[in-house]
Write an enzyme that holds these catalytic residues in place. Structure first.
Site, short mmCIF file in Angstrom:
data_model
loop_
_atom_site.label_atom_id
_atom_site.label_comp_id
_atom_site.label_asym_id
_atom_site.label_seq_id
_atom_site.Cartn_x
_atom_site.Cartn_y
_atom_site.Cartn_z
N LYS A 38 -20.41 59.82 8.11
CA LYS A 38 -19.89 58.75 8.99
C LYS A 38 -20.49 58.77 10.40
CE LYS A 38 -15.46 57.56 6.94
NZ LYS A 38 -14.02 57.43 7.19
N TYR A 76 -1.74 58.60 0.53
CA TYR A 76 -1.27 57.71 -0.55
C TYR A 76 -1.16 58.42 -1.90
CZ TYR A 76 -6.35 57.16 -0.93
OH TYR A 76 -7.69 57.39 -1.02
P1 NAD Z 1 -9.76 64.98 9.34
O1 NAD Z 1 -9.93 66.38 8.85
O2 NAD Z 1 -10.90 64.28 9.94
O3 NAD Z 1 -8.58 64.98 10.44
C1 NAD Z 1 -7.33 65.55 10.20
C2 NAD Z 1 -6.48 65.48 11.46
O4 NAD Z 1 -5.19 66.04 11.19
C3 NAD Z 1 -7.03 66.29 12.64
O5 NAD Z 1 -6.66 65.64 13.84
C4 NAD Z 1 -6.32 67.64 12.49
O6 NAD Z 1 -6.19 68.28 13.75
C5 NAD Z 1 -4.98 67.23 11.94
N1 NAD Z 1 -4.38 68.21 11.03
C6 NAD Z 1 -4.92 68.63 9.85
N2 NAD Z 1 -4.09 69.50 9.25
C7 NAD Z 1 -3.00 69.62 10.05
C8 NAD Z 1 -1.81 70.38 9.97
N3 NAD Z 1 -1.56 71.20 8.93
N4 NAD Z 1 -0.93 70.26 10.97
C9 NAD Z 1 -1.15 69.44 12.02
N5 NAD Z 1 -2.28 68.69 12.14
C10 NAD Z 1 -3.18 68.80 11.18
O7 NAD Z 1 -9.16 64.17 8.13
P2 NAD Z 1 -9.14 62.57 7.96
O8 NAD Z 1 -10.41 62.12 7.34
O9 NAD Z 1 -8.72 61.97 9.24
O10 NAD Z 1 -8.02 62.37 6.87
C11 NAD Z 1 -6.64 62.63 7.17
C12 NAD Z 1 -5.76 62.21 6.00
O11 NAD Z 1 -5.74 60.79 5.92
C13 NAD Z 1 -6.29 62.65 4.64
O12 NAD Z 1 -5.81 63.95 4.35
C14 NAD Z 1 -5.73 61.61 3.70
O13 NAD Z 1 -4.47 62.00 3.24
C15 NAD Z 1 -5.55 60.41 4.57
N6 NAD Z 1 -6.52 59.33 4.27
C16 NAD Z 1 -6.02 58.08 4.18
C17 NAD Z 1 -6.87 57.01 3.95
C18 NAD Z 1 -6.30 55.63 3.85
O14 NAD Z 1 -7.08 54.66 3.84
N7 NAD Z 1 -5.00 55.48 3.77
C19 NAD Z 1 -8.25 57.22 3.83
C20 NAD Z 1 -8.74 58.52 3.94
C21 NAD Z 1 -7.86 59.57 4.17
#
Ligand code: NAD
Length: 287
Positions: free
Chosen positions: A72, A235
């Site tokens: 990305k 989801y």
């Molecule tokens: P990422 O690793 O880039 O970011 C994760 C974020 O959450 C960071 O800010 C991190 O500090 C925080 N974090 C992670 N584990 C944590 C914990 N145990 N306690 C507190 N904070 C925590 O991940 P991302 O790509 O942003 O994805 C995050 C989530 O979003 C995925 O796990 C997935 O469930 C969901 N997601 C949703 C969609 C959608 O379209 N709905 C798409 C992709 C991912």
């Protein structure tokens, strides 16, 4: 697949690993339903092959591509232009090829805002609490700010993402009319106070998804007021522990991230084809 012929436009998905993705099913279902002469294919493209992957978009005159992890950010130097959505995130999930000019967009934030809007909640003029400012949280924050959210309080734990969250807060304060702040998630009193203040609460951390399905970043149901809009970007499962706690606390509007996932695809679909994705058909195909 009878519609494939010599005029078919190719759209790719370049990420690694990516074979599990629902995007090919979503887009090909929509192309077929609307009788559009496009096909969408997933390609395993690790970052070291990305330069050649982008060259292929140009060489094969592909209409575009989705991009996911780990590409990305890495794709940015190979593109010609960035839309404001990608510029504010410094990340791209969609590439559009207009006669050889490649523009990068981020549609995840549009997906979030559009899903909320379709559920009856505008972000304009509202106050939001967001936990997590990673690949998903960042575009949620920046797009909501672009769409006139009045204030956002971001909470992030003190991990490798904290400094990135700081940059996001600075960008929002500099480039939009939204007021943004960042707090360490360890400050639980501040989180409690912020939830009482907010209109919308979004958890974009992935806590609640496997292997953390028995965890929630808010455990105390009294922290949720009934008119708060609660949105978990997870989801799978469809209902996380956070969502269950919020529902049990009497919150009326509690959502998972499925709608956002579909709407980010629909936004990319519109950029490539100019058409509205048939959301209900697509949702049925991936349920
Ligand atoms: P990422 O690793 O880039 O970011 C994760 C974020 O959450 C960071 O800010 C991190 O500090 C925080 N974090 C992670 N584990 C944590 C914990 N145990 N306690 C507190 N904070 C925590 O991940 P991302 O790509 O942003 O994805 C995050 C989530 O979003 C995925 O796990 C997935 O469930 C969901 N997601 C949703 C969609 C959608 O379209 N709905 C798409 C992709 C991912």
């Amino acid at each position: 697949m009878t519609r494939i012929d010599g005029h078919t436009y190719l759209i790719g998905l370049m990420a690694y690993p990516i074979r599990h993705s629902m995007s090919p099913t979503m887009h090909n279902t929509a192309f077929e339903a609307l009788n559009l002469n496009f096909v969408y294919l997933a390609f395993d493209v690790p970052t070291e092959k990305l330069k050649n992957g982008v060259a292929a978009i140009r060489t094969l005159d592909m209409r575009g591509s989705n991009v996911s992890m780990p590409n990305k950010q890495a794709i940015i130097p190979y593109l010609d232009k960035l839309d404001i959505s990608a510029e504010l995130n410094q990340a791209v999930n969609t590439v559009v090829n207009d006669n050889g000019v490649l523009t990068g967009y981020t549609t995840d934030g549009v997906g979030f805002v559009t899903d909320l809007k379709k559920k009856g909640h505008e972000v304009a003029g509202k106050k939001m609490v967001l936990i997590g400012a990673g690949g998903v949280g960042t575009p949620i924050a920046t797009q909501s700010a672009l769409d006139s959210l009045s204030e956002i309080r971001i909470f992030n734990r003190h991990d490798g993402r904290f400094d990135h969250a700081k940059e996001t807060v600075d960008i929002i304060n500099e480039k939009t009319n939204c007021q943004a702040s960042l707090t360490d998630l360890a400050d639980q009193a501040a989180l409690k106070e912020a939830l009482a203040w907010a209109d919308i609460f979004c958890d974009a951390t992935g806590v609640g998804m496997k292997p953390l399905e028995d965890q929630s970043l808010v455990e105390d149901p009294t922290w949720f007021k009934k008119d708060l809009v609660v949105y978990d970007t997870v989801y799978a499962p469809r209902e996380t522990k956070l969502m269950t706690i919020a529902k049990n606390a009497g919150v009326d509007h509690v959502y998972n991230g499925l709608g956002m996932m579909i709407e980010q695809g629909a936004a990319a679909f519109k950029l490539w084809t100019g058409q509205d994705m048939p959301i209900d058909l697509v949702q049925a195909a991936i349920e």
